[in-house]
Design a protein around this motif. Structure first.
Motif, PDB file in Angstrom:
ATOM      1  N   ALA A 141      -8.484   7.134   2.183  1.00  0.00           N
ATOM      2  CA  ALA A 141      -7.412   6.754   3.696  1.00  0.00           C
ATOM      3  C   ALA A 141      -8.559   6.820   4.463  1.00  0.00           C
ATOM      4  O   ALA A 141      -7.890   6.678   5.714  1.00  0.00           O
ATOM      5  CB  ALA A 141      -6.137   6.659   3.918  1.00  0.00           C
ATOM      6  N   ARG A 142      -9.193   8.198   4.369  1.00  0.00           N
ATOM      7  CA  ARG A 142     -10.133   8.618   5.372  1.00  0.00           C
ATOM      8  C   ARG A 142     -11.067   8.268   5.186  1.00  0.00           C
ATOM      9  O   ARG A 142     -12.426   9.184   6.204  1.00  0.00           O
ATOM     10  CB  ARG A 142      -9.311  10.570   5.153  1.00  0.00           C
ATOM     11  N   VAL A 143     -12.051   7.435   4.926  1.00  0.00           N
ATOM     12  CA  VAL A 143     -12.960   7.235   4.656  1.00  0.00           C
ATOM     13  C   VAL A 143     -13.618   6.881   5.769  1.00  0.00           C
ATOM     14  O   VAL A 143     -12.826   5.457   6.603  1.00  0.00           O
ATOM     15  CB  VAL A 143     -14.065   5.896   3.256  1.00  0.00           C
ATOM     16  N   ASP A 144     -14.653   6.369   6.240  1.00  0.00           N
ATOM     17  CA  ASP A 144     -15.137   6.364   7.236  1.00  0.00           C
ATOM     18  C   ASP A 144     -16.240   4.768   7.520  1.00  0.00           C
ATOM     19  O   ASP A 144     -17.139   4.732   8.129  1.00  0.00           O
ATOM     20  CB  ASP A 144     -16.188   6.888   8.024  1.00  0.00           C
ATOM     21  N   CYS A 145     -15.821   3.566   6.574  1.00  0.00           N
ATOM     22  CA  CYS A 145     -15.752   2.605   5.807  1.00  0.00           C
ATOM     23  C   CYS A 145     -14.508   1.745   5.837  1.00  0.00           C
ATOM     24  O   CYS A 145     -13.808   2.446   6.004  1.00  0.00           O
ATOM     25  CB  CYS A 145     -17.031   2.950   5.571  1.00  0.00           C
ATOM     26  N   PRO A 146     -15.327  -0.005   6.515  1.00  0.00           N
ATOM     27  CA  PRO A 146     -14.062  -0.695   5.802  1.00  0.00           C
ATOM     28  C   PRO A 146     -13.684  -0.106   4.478  1.00  0.00           C
ATOM     29  O   PRO A 146     -14.201  -0.207   3.092  1.00  0.00           O
ATOM     30  CB  PRO A 146     -14.367  -2.496   6.140  1.00  0.00           C
ATOM     31  N   CYS A 147     -11.994  -0.353   3.877  1.00  0.00           N
ATOM     32  CA  CYS A 147     -11.526  -0.193   2.621  1.00  0.00           C
ATOM     33  C   CYS A 147     -10.791  -0.424   2.793  1.00  0.00           C
ATOM     34  O   CYS A 147      -9.568  -1.143   2.981  1.00  0.00           O
ATOM     35  CB  CYS A 147     -11.309   1.209   2.948  1.00  0.00           C
ATOM     36  N   ALA A 148     -10.212  -0.180   1.070  1.00  0.00           N
ATOM     37  CA  ALA A 148      -9.119  -1.133   1.037  1.00  0.00           C
ATOM     38  C   ALA A 148      -8.407  -0.492  -0.598  1.00  0.00           C
ATOM     39  O   ALA A 148      -9.602  -0.183  -0.938  1.00  0.00           O
ATOM     40  CB  ALA A 148      -9.173  -3.293   0.001  1.00  0.00           C
ATOM     41  N   ILE A 149      -7.112  -0.132  -0.852  1.00  0.00           N
ATOM     42  CA  ILE A 149      -6.451   0.461  -1.477  1.00  0.00           C
ATOM     43  C   ILE A 149      -5.516  -0.277  -2.136  1.00  0.00           C
ATOM     44  O   ILE A 149      -5.380  -0.289  -1.745  1.00  0.00           O
ATOM     45  CB  ILE A 149      -5.983   2.230  -1.265  1.00  0.00           C
ATOM     46  N   GLU A 150      -6.171   0.031  -4.040  1.00  0.00           N
ATOM     47  CA  GLU A 150      -4.885  -1.376  -4.465  1.00  0.00           C
ATOM     48  C   GLU A 150      -3.800   0.130  -4.939  1.00  0.00           C
ATOM     49  O   GLU A 150      -4.347   1.155  -5.839  1.00  0.00           O
ATOM     50  CB  GLU A 150      -5.573  -2.048  -5.290  1.00  0.00           C
ATOM     51  N   ASN A 151      -2.464  -0.735  -5.662  1.00  0.00           N
ATOM     52  CA  ASN A 151      -1.983   0.179  -6.449  1.00  0.00           C
ATOM     53  C   ASN A 151      -0.332  -1.006  -6.145  1.00  0.00           C
ATOM     54  O   ASN A 151      -0.714  -1.844  -5.723  1.00  0.00           O
ATOM     55  CB  ASN A 151      -1.689   1.376  -5.489  1.00  0.00           C
ATOM     56  N   PRO A 152       0.040  -0.316  -6.792  1.00  0.00           N
ATOM     57  CA  PRO A 152       1.174  -1.537  -7.627  1.00  0.00           C
ATOM     58  C   PRO A 152       2.728  -0.645  -7.036  1.00  0.00           C
ATOM     59  O   PRO A 152       2.243  -0.093  -5.805  1.00  0.00           O
ATOM     60  CB  PRO A 152       1.194  -0.950  -8.952  1.00  0.00           C
ATOM     61  N   VAL A 153       3.363  -1.363  -7.031  1.00  0.00           N
ATOM     62  CA  VAL A 153       4.592  -1.157  -5.760  1.00  0.00           C
ATOM     63  C   VAL A 153       4.777   0.837  -6.147  1.00  0.00           C
ATOM     64  O   VAL A 153       4.668   0.750  -7.604  1.00  0.00           O
ATOM     65  CB  VAL A 153       5.864  -1.649  -6.248  1.00  0.00           C
ATOM     66  N   GLY A 154       5.433   1.407  -4.954  1.00  0.00           N
ATOM     67  CA  GLY A 154       5.567   2.771  -5.349  1.00  0.00           C
ATOM     68  C   GLY A 154       5.452   3.094  -4.626  1.00  0.00           C
ATOM     69  O   GLY A 154       5.716   2.997  -3.204  1.00  0.00           O
ATOM     70  N   CYS A 155       5.008   4.506  -4.799  1.00  0.00           N
ATOM     71  CA  CYS A 155       5.904   5.580  -3.841  1.00  0.00           C
ATOM     72  C   CYS A 155       4.632   5.798  -2.617  1.00  0.00           C
ATOM     73  O   CYS A 155       5.236   6.535  -1.330  1.00  0.00           O
ATOM     74  CB  CYS A 155       5.987   7.253  -3.872  1.00  0.00           C
ATOM     75  N   MET A 156       3.851   5.274  -2.316  1.00  0.00           N
ATOM     76  CA  MET A 156       3.373   5.321  -1.335  1.00  0.00           C
ATOM     77  C   MET A 156       3.255   4.325  -0.286  1.00  0.00           C
ATOM     78  O   MET A 156       2.746   4.573   0.905  1.00  0.00           O
ATOM     79  CB  MET A 156       1.327   5.323  -2.115  1.00  0.00           C
ATOM     80  N   SER A 157       4.241   3.128  -0.094  1.00  0.00           N
ATOM     81  CA  SER A 157       5.007   2.565   0.764  1.00  0.00           C
ATOM     82  C   SER A 157       5.564   3.693   1.443  1.00  0.00           C
ATOM     83  O   SER A 157       5.377   3.407   3.276  1.00  0.00           O
ATOM     84  CB  SER A 157       5.896   1.762   0.181  1.00  0.00           C
ATOM     85  N   ARG A 158       5.940   5.158   1.032  1.00  0.00           N
ATOM     86  CA  ARG A 158       6.623   5.783   1.903  1.00  0.00           C
ATOM     87  C   ARG A 158       6.124   7.417   2.341  1.00  0.00           C
ATOM     88  O   ARG A 158       6.023   7.593   3.277  1.00  0.00           O
ATOM     89  CB  ARG A 158       8.117   6.415   0.722  1.00  0.00           C
ATOM     90  N   ARG A 159       4.993   7.958   1.448  1.00  0.00           N
ATOM     91  CA  ARG A 159       4.252   8.989   1.282  1.00  0.00           C
ATOM     92  C   ARG A 159       3.244   8.254   2.191  1.00  0.00           C
ATOM     93  O   ARG A 159       2.646   9.606   3.233  1.00  0.00           O
ATOM     94  CB  ARG A 159       3.080   9.019  -0.139  1.00  0.00           C
ATOM     95  N   TYR A 160       3.007   7.244   2.426  1.00  0.00           N
ATOM     96  CA  TYR A 160       0.911   7.097   3.118  1.00  0.00           C
ATOM     97  C   TYR A 160       1.666   5.852   4.176  1.00  0.00           C
ATOM     98  O   TYR A 160       2.133   6.561   5.319  1.00  0.00           O
ATOM     99  CB  TYR A 160       0.307   6.591   2.390  1.00  0.00           C
ATOM    100  N   ARG A 161       2.239   4.937   3.976  1.00  0.00           N
ATOM    101  CA  ARG A 161       2.610   3.543   5.020  1.00  0.00           C
ATOM    102  C   ARG A 161       2.804   2.032   4.083  1.00  0.00           C
ATOM    103  O   ARG A 161       2.372   2.387   3.336  1.00  0.00           O
ATOM    104  CB  ARG A 161       1.429   3.318   5.719  1.00  0.00           C
TER     105      ARG A 161
END
Length: 239
Positions: free
Chosen positions: A124-144
């Motif tokens: 999430a901190r990289v300095d370029c266009p970025c896509a992070i893929e993951n299943p439904v889980g805790c990152m919706s709460r821990r990140y956004r």
């Protein structure tokens, strides 16, 4: 294939050894590399970097692909990350039951989850266009909350698997071909499981993990076609 007016992108596919996404960008003429701490099984060692991807994320990096060739990238145009979901997916929530599994087991699992969260957030901190893929889980709460949730059946693969995408500097993926999915498998207990999950559940543990972590071909094709066009076309409009 890329036409003469398009830019050749430098793309890093993090935590990918199947090379499913990497191959699609390569087909468009991009300089794309897969990277994982294990070797590729996609058949292209000349595209694969076997090391900790965190060493490469900020660009200005020299590396060697598995064929022994040396490379240098000053800056990435796009990073697509598939961080391991073992400790992040909501399907693992049952493994934090202290009463059933004991404090030692759960404390160790929580520590593993915190490392997984930190690894995810590094992308999430990289300095370029970025896509992070993951299943439904805790990152919706821990990140956004994710930018969008996609399904394989929206991209031509007849399977149900909700997949979250956290996007920065990229447009949402647009479905390419919606297809019907097989009916869910029903157990005698009246519980049910998606046909694709049920089919992969019969595989040996190692093969099951590999099958479930691999990007569906239709999604990989959409990522390459749509995001390559978005970033490489010289006169695109930026909303």
């Amino acid at each position: 294939m890329m036409n003469d007016s398009m830019k050749r992108l430098r793309v890093l596919i993090a935590c990918e050894c199947s090379q499913t996404v990497c191959e699609r960008f390569r087909a468009l003429g991009d300089e794309c590399y897969s990277c994982d701490v294990v070797d590729q099984y996609g058949g292209h060692p000349e595209w694969h970097i076997m090391r900790d991807v965190r060493d490469l994320l900020d660009g200005d990096c020299a590396f060697e692909t598995r064929d022994g060739a040396a490379h240098y990238v000053d800056a990435w145009d796009l990073i697509i990350a598939h961080p391991p979901c073992t400790y992040l997916s909501r399907t693992q929530n049952q493994l934090y039951d202290r009463e059933r599994l004991g404090d030692e087991y759960v404390d160790n699992r929580i520590a593993c989850r915190e490392r997984a969260v930190a690894f995810f957030l590094r992308f999430a901190r990289v300095d370029c266009p970025c896509a992070i893929e993951n299943p439904v889980g805790c990152m919706s709460r821990r990140y956004r909350p994710p930018t969008q949730v996609i399904q394989p059946y929206e991209y031509g693969d007849p399977a149900t698997k909700p997949t979250c995408l956290w996007l920065r500097g990229l447009p949402r993926l647009v479905p390419t071909r919606i297809v019907p999915t097989p009916p869910a498998h029903r157990f005698p207990s009246s519980n049910s499981m998606g046909a694709w999950y049920y089919a992969t559940s019969k595989l040996p543990a190692k093969d099951r993990a590999r099958a479930r972590s691999k990007t569906f071909p239709g999604i990989a094709a959409a990522m390459a076609a749509q995001w390559h066009a978005w970033l490489a076309e010289p006169f695109r409009l930026v909303p």
